[in-house]
Write an enzyme that holds these catalytic residues in place. Structure first.
Site, mmCIF file in Angstrom:
data_model
loop_
_atom_site.group_PDB
_atom_site.id
_atom_site.type_symbol
_atom_site.label_atom_id
_atom_site.label_comp_id
_atom_site.label_asym_id
_atom_site.label_seq_id
_atom_site.Cartn_x
_atom_site.Cartn_y
_atom_site.Cartn_z
ATOM 1 N N SER A 37 74.756 54.816 123.960
ATOM 2 C CA SER A 37 73.427 54.350 124.370
ATOM 3 C C SER A 37 72.494 54.327 123.166
ATOM 4 C CB SER A 37 72.858 55.274 125.441
ATOM 5 O OG SER A 37 71.494 54.944 125.631
ATOM 6 N N HIS B 238 75.379 50.088 124.615
ATOM 7 C CA HIS B 238 74.632 50.221 125.872
ATOM 8 C C HIS B 238 73.146 50.215 125.527
ATOM 9 C CE1 HIS B 238 73.982 51.391 130.062
ATOM 10 N NE2 HIS B 238 73.034 52.189 129.604
ATOM 11 N N ASP C 296 69.239 50.262 126.945
ATOM 12 C CA ASP C 296 68.410 50.646 128.089
ATOM 13 C C ASP C 296 67.020 50.048 127.996
ATOM 14 O OD1 ASP C 296 70.133 52.617 129.510
ATOM 15 O OD2 ASP C 296 70.121 53.556 127.532
ATOM 16 N N MET D 258 63.393 49.833 129.769
ATOM 17 C CA MET D 258 62.556 50.568 130.741
ATOM 18 C C MET D 258 61.137 50.014 130.703
ATOM 19 S SD MET D 258 63.707 54.400 129.737
ATOM 20 C CE MET D 258 65.433 54.883 129.656
ATOM 21 N N HIS E 137 71.190 47.388 130.321
ATOM 22 C CA HIS E 137 70.884 48.114 131.566
ATOM 23 C C HIS E 137 69.385 47.984 131.830
ATOM 24 C CE1 HIS E 137 70.634 52.464 133.446
ATOM 25 N NE2 HIS E 137 70.286 51.519 134.301
ATOM 26 N N MET F 16 66.173 48.773 133.632
ATOM 27 C CA MET F 16 65.466 49.706 134.520
ATOM 28 C C MET F 16 64.047 49.181 134.654
ATOM 29 S SD MET F 16 67.067 53.188 132.961
ATOM 30 C CE MET F 16 67.675 52.312 131.520
ATOM 31 N N MET G 6 74.617 55.917 138.209
ATOM 32 C CA MET G 6 73.791 56.838 137.419
ATOM 33 C C MET G 6 74.224 58.272 137.723
ATOM 34 S SD MET G 6 71.797 54.941 135.610
ATOM 35 C CE MET G 6 71.127 56.365 134.758
ATOM 36 N N PHE H 223 65.264 58.780 131.035
ATOM 37 C CA PHE H 223 65.298 59.563 129.800
ATOM 38 C C PHE H 223 66.730 59.916 129.422
ATOM 39 C CE2 PHE H 223 61.422 60.413 132.124
ATOM 40 C CZ PHE H 223 60.442 60.143 131.168
ATOM 41 N N GLY I 139 69.328 62.643 127.379
ATOM 42 C CA GLY I 139 69.384 64.094 127.185
ATOM 43 C C GLY I 139 69.287 64.934 128.445
ATOM 44 N N ASP J 38 76.646 56.696 133.578
ATOM 45 C CA ASP J 38 75.549 56.774 132.609
ATOM 46 C C ASP J 38 74.696 58.010 132.867
ATOM 47 O OD1 ASP J 38 73.567 56.211 130.796
ATOM 48 O OD2 ASP J 38 72.822 54.429 131.819
ATOM 49 N N GLY K 206 74.656 58.883 125.123
ATOM 50 C CA GLY K 206 73.546 58.723 124.186
ATOM 51 C C GLY K 206 73.387 59.923 123.296
ATOM 52 N N SER K 207 72.731 60.962 123.816
ATOM 53 C CA SER K 207 72.430 62.121 122.972
ATOM 54 C C SER K 207 73.694 62.817 122.481
ATOM 55 C CB SER K 207 71.514 63.101 123.704
ATOM 56 O OG SER K 207 71.963 63.306 125.010
HETATM 57 C C1 DX5 Z 1 68.762 56.832 130.960
HETATM 58 C C2 DX5 Z 1 69.658 55.795 130.369
HETATM 59 C C3 DX5 Z 1 70.853 56.326 129.685
HETATM 60 C C4 DX5 Z 1 70.588 57.337 128.609
HETATM 61 C C5 DX5 Z 1 71.776 58.243 128.559
HETATM 62 O O1 DX5 Z 1 68.014 56.319 132.012
HETATM 63 O O2 DX5 Z 1 70.115 54.867 131.331
HETATM 64 O O3 DX5 Z 1 71.662 55.264 129.175
HETATM 65 O O4 DX5 Z 1 70.351 56.783 127.348
HETATM 66 O O5 DX5 Z 1 71.526 59.253 127.656
HETATM 67 P P1 DX5 Z 1 72.367 60.598 127.640
HETATM 68 O O6 DX5 Z 1 73.788 60.235 127.334
HETATM 69 O O7 DX5 Z 1 71.696 61.375 126.553
HETATM 70 O O8 DX5 Z 1 72.227 61.229 128.996
HETATM 71 ZN ZN ZN Z 2 71.595 53.324 130.639
#
Ligand code: DX5
Ligand code: ZN
Length: 219
Positions: A9, A34, A36, A38, A67, A69, A138, A144, A146, A176, A198-199
């Site tokens: 991500s 990936h 995101d 928002m 993705h 959102m 999800m 967010f 992390g 995700d 992601g993190s």
């Molecule tokens: C959050 C995003 C994710 C996010 C995942 O709403 O859709 O893609 O970046 O991050 P981690 O892997 O850190 O949970």
């Molecule tokens: Zn995502």
């Protein structure tokens, strides 16, 4: 089942060194980017939009999995396709006429997917499943990076896998949120095909090795 795909991500990337991080993914064992998006309405956070995706696309050598959102994503499908999205996923909870929105994504030349929030049951997809290239489940409340992986995800993945198999489809299941090497194998066993992280990847000392380790943790 074929190999599980890994989709880092970019929300967790260093935006001041975006080209460097895109190239790191290009040269890693990851499969997709990936991305995101928002809007501060559908989720509390605001991330980035078309210009940043266009900048990533210039350097990316792997597919962009976008993705959305955002509320009423149908307003922006063509724009996301035009800046280089290969796959576009929209939340079931964000669009009233889901079938029409998926058709719009297909007509724009992209693969279409549906995302389910944690508390949206997989049963809502029963009739629309044949139109889904992918379903994203999800494993956190979106908005967010992390956050902690929610255990209810496993049962949703198993139920969705059964629905897909029962209908004889090859729809992919993507997960995700909070994915690490601690839950990756169990998600694969439940029926997942694509893992977003992601993190776990970008906060590691060596993201390239972390991607390789994640791949190796999947047997
Ligand atoms: C959050 C995003 C994710 C996010 C995942 O709403 O859709 O893609 O970046 O991050 P981690 O892997 O850190 O949970
Ligand atoms: Zn995502």
């Amino acid at each position: 089942m074929s190999q599980v795909l890994i989709a880092p991500s970019m929300l967790a990337a260093d935006f001041g060194n975006l080209q460097r991080d895109v190239e790191m993914i290009n040269n890693s064992e990851a499969d997709w980017f990936h991305i995101d998006v928002m809007d501060g309405h559908f989720v509390p956070n605001i991330s980035y939009g078309m210009p940043v995706i266009e900048a990533m696309k210039k350097h990316a050598t792997k597919p962009l999995d976008v993705h959305l959102m955002i509320e009423k994503p149908e307003r922006y499908i063509e724009e996301f396709a035009n800046v280089g999205a290969d796959i576009i996923t929209v939340h079931h909870e964000s669009t009233v006429h889901l079938h029409r929105t998926l058709t719009q994504i297909e007509d724009a030349g992209c693969k279409a997917g549906v995302v389910l929030n944690l508390t949206t049951p997989v049963s809502v997809l029963e009739d629309i499943l044949p139109k889904c290239f992918m379903v994203l489940i999800m494993s956190i409340n979106p908005g967010f990076g992390g956050q902690k992986f929610e255990e209810i995800t496993y049962q949703k993945v198993r139920k969705l896998r059964a629905m897909i198999d029962e209908q004889g489809l090859d729809t992919l299941i993507e997960i995700d949120g909070g994915v690490t090497n601690n839950n990756a194998q169990k998600l694969k066993e439940a029926g997942a095909n694509v893992l977003v992280a992601g993190s776990y990847i970008f906060r590691a000392e060596n993201p390239t090795n972390t991607i390789a380790n994640l791949r190796q943790s999947l047997v």
